[in-house]
Design a protein around this motif. Structure first.
Motif, PDB file in Angstrom:
ATOM      1  N   ASN A 299     -43.823 -24.958  66.265  1.00  0.00           N
ATOM      2  CA  ASN A 299     -43.784 -24.072  67.436  1.00  0.00           C
ATOM      3  C   ASN A 299     -43.784 -22.615  66.992  1.00  0.00           C
ATOM      4  O   ASN A 299     -44.411 -21.761  67.620  1.00  0.00           O
ATOM      5  CB  ASN A 299     -42.532 -24.370  68.272  1.00  0.00           C
ATOM      6  N   ARG A 300     -43.081 -22.336  65.919  1.00  0.00           N
ATOM      7  CA  ARG A 300     -43.052 -20.982  65.351  1.00  0.00           C
ATOM      8  C   ARG A 300     -44.414 -20.630  64.770  1.00  0.00           C
ATOM      9  O   ARG A 300     -44.906 -19.519  64.960  1.00  0.00           O
ATOM     10  CB  ARG A 300     -41.954 -20.922  64.285  1.00  0.00           C
ATOM     11  N   HIS A 301     -45.038 -21.588  64.080  1.00  0.00           N
ATOM     12  CA  HIS A 301     -46.390 -21.374  63.568  1.00  0.00           C
ATOM     13  C   HIS A 301     -47.331 -21.011  64.717  1.00  0.00           C
ATOM     14  O   HIS A 301     -48.201 -20.152  64.582  1.00  0.00           O
ATOM     15  CB  HIS A 301     -46.912 -22.659  62.913  1.00  0.00           C
ATOM     16  N   THR A 302     -47.146 -21.713  65.842  1.00  0.00           N
ATOM     17  CA  THR A 302     -48.038 -21.516  66.989  1.00  0.00           C
ATOM     18  C   THR A 302     -47.927 -20.106  67.536  1.00  0.00           C
ATOM     19  O   THR A 302     -48.941 -19.454  67.821  1.00  0.00           O
ATOM     20  CB  THR A 302     -47.696 -22.535  68.095  1.00  0.00           C
ATOM     21  N   LEU A 303     -46.706 -19.611  67.700  1.00  0.00           N
ATOM     22  CA  LEU A 303     -46.540 -18.254  68.222  1.00  0.00           C
ATOM     23  C   LEU A 303     -47.188 -17.230  67.299  1.00  0.00           C
ATOM     24  O   LEU A 303     -47.907 -16.329  67.749  1.00  0.00           O
ATOM     25  CB  LEU A 303     -45.061 -17.906  68.386  1.00  0.00           C
ATOM     26  N   ILE A 304     -46.943 -17.367  65.996  1.00  0.00           N
ATOM     27  CA  ILE A 304     -47.474 -16.380  65.056  1.00  0.00           C
ATOM     28  C   ILE A 304     -48.995 -16.422  65.037  1.00  0.00           C
ATOM     29  O   ILE A 304     -49.662 -15.386  64.936  1.00  0.00           O
ATOM     30  CB  ILE A 304     -46.877 -16.609  63.654  1.00  0.00           C
ATOM     31  N   THR A 305     -49.564 -17.626  65.166  1.00  0.00           N
ATOM     32  CA  THR A 305     -51.015 -17.751  65.244  1.00  0.00           C
ATOM     33  C   THR A 305     -51.539 -17.111  66.520  1.00  0.00           C
ATOM     34  O   THR A 305     -52.544 -16.389  66.503  1.00  0.00           O
ATOM     35  CB  THR A 305     -51.418 -19.233  65.191  1.00  0.00           C
ATOM     36  N   ASP A 306     -50.845 -17.357  67.650  1.00  0.00           N
ATOM     37  CA  ASP A 306     -51.259 -16.750  68.923  1.00  0.00           C
ATOM     38  C   ASP A 306     -51.218 -15.225  68.835  1.00  0.00           C
ATOM     39  O   ASP A 306     -52.111 -14.537  69.344  1.00  0.00           O
ATOM     40  CB  ASP A 306     -50.345 -17.223  70.055  1.00  0.00           C
ATOM     41  N   LEU A 307     -50.179 -14.695  68.198  1.00  0.00           N
ATOM     42  CA  LEU A 307     -50.069 -13.244  68.046  1.00  0.00           C
ATOM     43  C   LEU A 307     -51.204 -12.701  67.179  1.00  0.00           C
ATOM     44  O   LEU A 307     -51.795 -11.662  67.487  1.00  0.00           O
ATOM     45  CB  LEU A 307     -48.716 -12.879  67.424  1.00  0.00           C
ATOM     46  N   ALA A 308     -51.515 -13.408  66.091  1.00  0.00           N
ATOM     47  CA  ALA A 308     -52.591 -12.969  65.204  1.00  0.00           C
ATOM     48  C   ALA A 308     -53.929 -12.990  65.928  1.00  0.00           C
ATOM     49  O   ALA A 308     -54.745 -12.075  65.787  1.00  0.00           O
ATOM     50  CB  ALA A 308     -52.640 -13.862  63.964  1.00  0.00           C
ATOM     51  N   GLU A 309     -54.168 -14.036  66.735  1.00  0.00           N
ATOM     52  CA  GLU A 309     -55.429 -14.140  67.476  1.00  0.00           C
ATOM     53  C   GLU A 309     -55.520 -13.093  68.578  1.00  0.00           C
ATOM     54  O   GLU A 309     -56.617 -12.679  68.961  1.00  0.00           O
ATOM     55  CB  GLU A 309     -55.548 -15.541  68.082  1.00  0.00           C
ATOM     56  N   SER A 310     -54.371 -12.649  69.106  1.00  0.00           N
ATOM     57  CA  SER A 310     -54.380 -11.659  70.184  1.00  0.00           C
ATOM     58  C   SER A 310     -54.681 -10.257  69.674  1.00  0.00           C
ATOM     59  O   SER A 310     -54.888  -9.343  70.461  1.00  0.00           O
ATOM     60  CB  SER A 310     -53.031 -11.658  70.899  1.00  0.00           C
ATOM     61  N   GLY A 311     -54.672 -10.104  68.341  1.00  0.00           N
ATOM     62  CA  GLY A 311     -54.945  -8.797  67.753  1.00  0.00           C
ATOM     63  C   GLY A 311     -53.696  -8.014  67.411  1.00  0.00           C
ATOM     64  O   GLY A 311     -53.785  -6.838  67.022  1.00  0.00           O
ATOM     65  N   ALA A 312     -52.539  -8.624  67.528  1.00  0.00           N
ATOM     66  CA  ALA A 312     -51.294  -7.933  67.169  1.00  0.00           C
ATOM     67  C   ALA A 312     -51.297  -7.587  65.686  1.00  0.00           C
ATOM     68  O   ALA A 312     -51.765  -8.371  64.852  1.00  0.00           O
ATOM     69  CB  ALA A 312     -50.094  -8.823  67.489  1.00  0.00           C
ATOM     70  N   GLY A 313     -50.806  -6.416  65.346  1.00  0.00           N
ATOM     71  CA  GLY A 313     -50.784  -5.972  63.960  1.00  0.00           C
ATOM     72  C   GLY A 313     -49.765  -6.740  63.128  1.00  0.00           C
ATOM     73  O   GLY A 313     -48.817  -7.322  63.661  1.00  0.00           O
ATOM     74  N   ASP A 314     -49.961  -6.710  61.818  1.00  0.00           N
ATOM     75  CA  ASP A 314     -49.066  -7.422  60.913  1.00  0.00           C
ATOM     76  C   ASP A 314     -47.618  -6.966  61.072  1.00  0.00           C
ATOM     77  O   ASP A 314     -46.689  -7.783  61.057  1.00  0.00           O
ATOM     78  CB  ASP A 314     -49.505  -7.214  59.455  1.00  0.00           C
ATOM     79  N   GLU A 315     -47.422  -5.654  61.230  1.00  0.00           N
ATOM     80  CA  GLU A 315     -46.059  -5.123  61.315  1.00  0.00           C
ATOM     81  C   GLU A 315     -45.365  -5.603  62.588  1.00  0.00           C
ATOM     82  O   GLU A 315     -44.173  -5.918  62.576  1.00  0.00           O
ATOM     83  CB  GLU A 315     -46.090  -3.595  61.273  1.00  0.00           C
ATOM     84  N   THR A 316     -46.128  -5.674  63.677  1.00  0.00           N
ATOM     85  CA  THR A 316     -45.568  -6.161  64.941  1.00  0.00           C
ATOM     86  C   THR A 316     -45.149  -7.615  64.807  1.00  0.00           C
ATOM     87  O   THR A 316     -44.070  -8.021  65.259  1.00  0.00           O
ATOM     88  CB  THR A 316     -46.604  -6.023  66.072  1.00  0.00           C
ATOM     89  N   ILE A 317     -46.009  -8.409  64.162  1.00  0.00           N
ATOM     90  CA  ILE A 317     -45.699  -9.834  63.975  1.00  0.00           C
ATOM     91  C   ILE A 317     -44.456  -9.988  63.112  1.00  0.00           C
ATOM     92  O   ILE A 317     -43.593 -10.818  63.382  1.00  0.00           O
ATOM     93  CB  ILE A 317     -46.898 -10.566  63.348  1.00  0.00           C
ATOM     94  N   ARG A 318     -44.348  -9.172  62.056  1.00  0.00           N
ATOM     95  CA  ARG A 318     -43.165  -9.243  61.190  1.00  0.00           C
ATOM     96  C   ARG A 318     -41.901  -8.875  61.956  1.00  0.00           C
ATOM     97  O   ARG A 318     -40.845  -9.478  61.769  1.00  0.00           O
ATOM     98  CB  ARG A 318     -43.333  -8.309  59.988  1.00  0.00           C
ATOM     99  N   ASP A 319     -41.998  -7.868  62.812  1.00  0.00           N
ATOM    100  CA  ASP A 319     -40.828  -7.441  63.579  1.00  0.00           C
ATOM    101  C   ASP A 319     -40.357  -8.538  64.524  1.00  0.00           C
ATOM    102  O   ASP A 319     -39.150  -8.699  64.757  1.00  0.00           O
ATOM    103  CB  ASP A 319     -41.158  -6.178  64.387  1.00  0.00           C
ATOM    104  N   ILE A 320     -41.295  -9.304  65.069  1.00  0.00           N
ATOM    105  CA  ILE A 320     -40.934 -10.375  65.992  1.00  0.00           C
ATOM    106  C   ILE A 320     -40.427 -11.601  65.238  1.00  0.00           C
ATOM    107  O   ILE A 320     -39.399 -12.180  65.584  1.00  0.00           O
ATOM    108  CB  ILE A 320     -42.147 -10.766  66.865  1.00  0.00           C
ATOM    109  N   ALA A 321     -41.159 -11.984  64.183  1.00  0.00           N
ATOM    110  CA  ALA A 321     -40.861 -13.236  63.489  1.00  0.00           C
ATOM    111  C   ALA A 321     -39.897 -13.084  62.316  1.00  0.00           C
ATOM    112  O   ALA A 321     -39.330 -14.061  61.843  1.00  0.00           O
ATOM    113  CB  ALA A 321     -42.157 -13.871  62.996  1.00  0.00           C
ATOM    114  N   GLY A 322     -39.746 -11.863  61.823  1.00  0.00           N
ATOM    115  CA  GLY A 322     -38.833 -11.655  60.704  1.00  0.00           C
ATOM    116  C   GLY A 322     -39.456 -11.915  59.353  1.00  0.00           C
ATOM    117  O   GLY A 322     -38.759 -12.218  58.395  1.00  0.00           O
TER     118      GLY A 322
END
Length: 375
Positions: A299-322
């Motif tokens: 489920n965590r993999h899924t969110l991070i993949t969805d964020l990456a596909e949406s165009g979210a930047g690496d730093e934003t993804i790190r801030d959300i996922a840690g």
């Protein structure tokens, strides 16, 4: 060397490494005091020269040594979650073996036993590392020999997890919403919409969940970067948590800040002052009902993949996922085939019809090349 009496008790005094040692022998017997002085001097000499008698430690069982190590480890580290997990498996498999009897074969046999239990190679490698640290100098020797034999670490699986497809997510949420457990749906929403790990969800307290501002703060986490991160709640997650808080209030009364969001008790929550032990049973039931294969961590993999596909930047993804590194980000971002196909199709030349009925083919403009060509 000198002995002297003070208040009826013999003391000894001597110089060691240019320092004066003056200590009570705690005895009224001069003979015993002399022996105490000799023992103390020898103890200092052995320690100074790195010569330590560890025979008593070597005949202890792995279980005994691991328990002592774990106690010290938890005092010195913020989280002892994995340490306790590792000690549990080590104790179960090799706990009765004396430290002196642990060999290279003991470690490889442990690896095999854990593989038969479907434990992940990465997890087994971490457990073995913990075992060797517990064993101290003995473990250092075993580590060196296993490294020479290329048996120290198991090969990691190239693709550990998966990202659920949209229809799989929908089926999982539908199954969770009708489940007997009141916790599985909001917990699944936290995993799919906030990327929280299993332990982070189970350890979440109401004081860290601000529904008025639609923000949650992660408490104890697997990584230092994950601890204390703030995550905004999207509209779907906020709605789910508001509905759950209403049920929670009906069940336990006015919510207290220190209470756990997912209380202890099975199948119905009973004690809000203690955290839920596991989501495993509820998750497996929901997953089977939905006809979806995968682990909770996916489920965590899924969110991070969805964020990456949406165009979210690496730093934003790190801030959300840690996350703490690009390597870890790459490990989790399983960009789906549809996204890859769309990206590749977008670079093809696109036909453009004209008013004269003639179709022109315009090649795509490269972002990395200049628009003009040098003469």
């Amino acid at each position: 060397m000198a002995l002297f009496k003070r208040g009826g008790i013999w003391w000894y005094e001597f110089l060691f490494a240019r320092r004066r040692v003056r200590e009570s022998s705690k005895t009224k017997s001069k003979t015993v005091a002399k022996q105490a002085e000799q023992n103390r001097r020898r103890e200092l000499e052995l320690g100074f020269n790195g010569v330590v008698d560890i025979r008593e430690e070597r005949v202890q069982s792995v279980k005994e040594i691991a328990a002592k190590y774990l106690e010290q480890y938890c005092l010195r580290n913020k989280s002892g979650v994995f340490a306790r997990y590792a000690v549990g498996h080590l104790t179960r498999h090799v706990g009765k073996i004396m430290a002196v009897d642990v060999t290279d074969k003991t470690v490889t046999a442990y690896q095999t036993a854990r593989l038969k239990e479907d434990a992940a190679p990465k997890t087994i490698n971490e457990e073995v590392g913990f075992l060797l640290r517990v064993l101290g100098e003995l473990g250092d020797g075993i580590r060196a020999r296993l490294r020479r034999q290329k048996k120290l670490k198991l090969a990691l699986r190239k693709r550990v997890g998966k990202a659920f497809a949209p229809e799989e997510k929908e089926a999982l949420l539908a199954a969770a919403k009708t489940a007997r457990s009141p916790a599985i749906y909001p917990a699944l929403m936290l995993a799919l919409n906030a990327g929280m790990r299993d332990a982070e969800i189970r350890g979440l307290q109401w004081e860290r969940l601000d529904l008025a501002r639609a923000i949650l703060t992660v408490g104890e986490s697997k990584t230092e970067a994950g601890e204390g991160r703030t995550i905004p709640l999207n509209s779907a997650l906020l709605g789910a948590m508001v509905d759950y808080s209403k049920w929670y209030t009906e069940r336990f009364g006015t919510i207290q800040p220190e209470w756990y969001v997912f209380p202890f008790g099975k199948p119905r929550p009973q004690d809000p002052t203690r955290p839920m032990v596991t989501l495993k049973t509820s998750w497996n039931n929901a997953r089977k009902k939905a006809g979806v294969s995968g682990r909770w961590h996916d489920n965590r993999h899924t969110l991070i993949t969805d964020l990456a596909e949406s165009g979210a930047g690496d730093e934003t993804i790190r801030d959300i996922a840690g996350h703490v590194s690009k390597q870890m980000l790459k490990h989790y971002s399983h960009i789906r085939m549809e996204a890859k196909r769309h990206a590749l199709e977008s670079i093809l030349a696109k036909p453009i019809p004209t008013s004269a009925g003639i179709t022109l083919t315009v090649p795509p403009i490269s972002q990395s090349e200049p628009h003009g060509r040098p003469n």
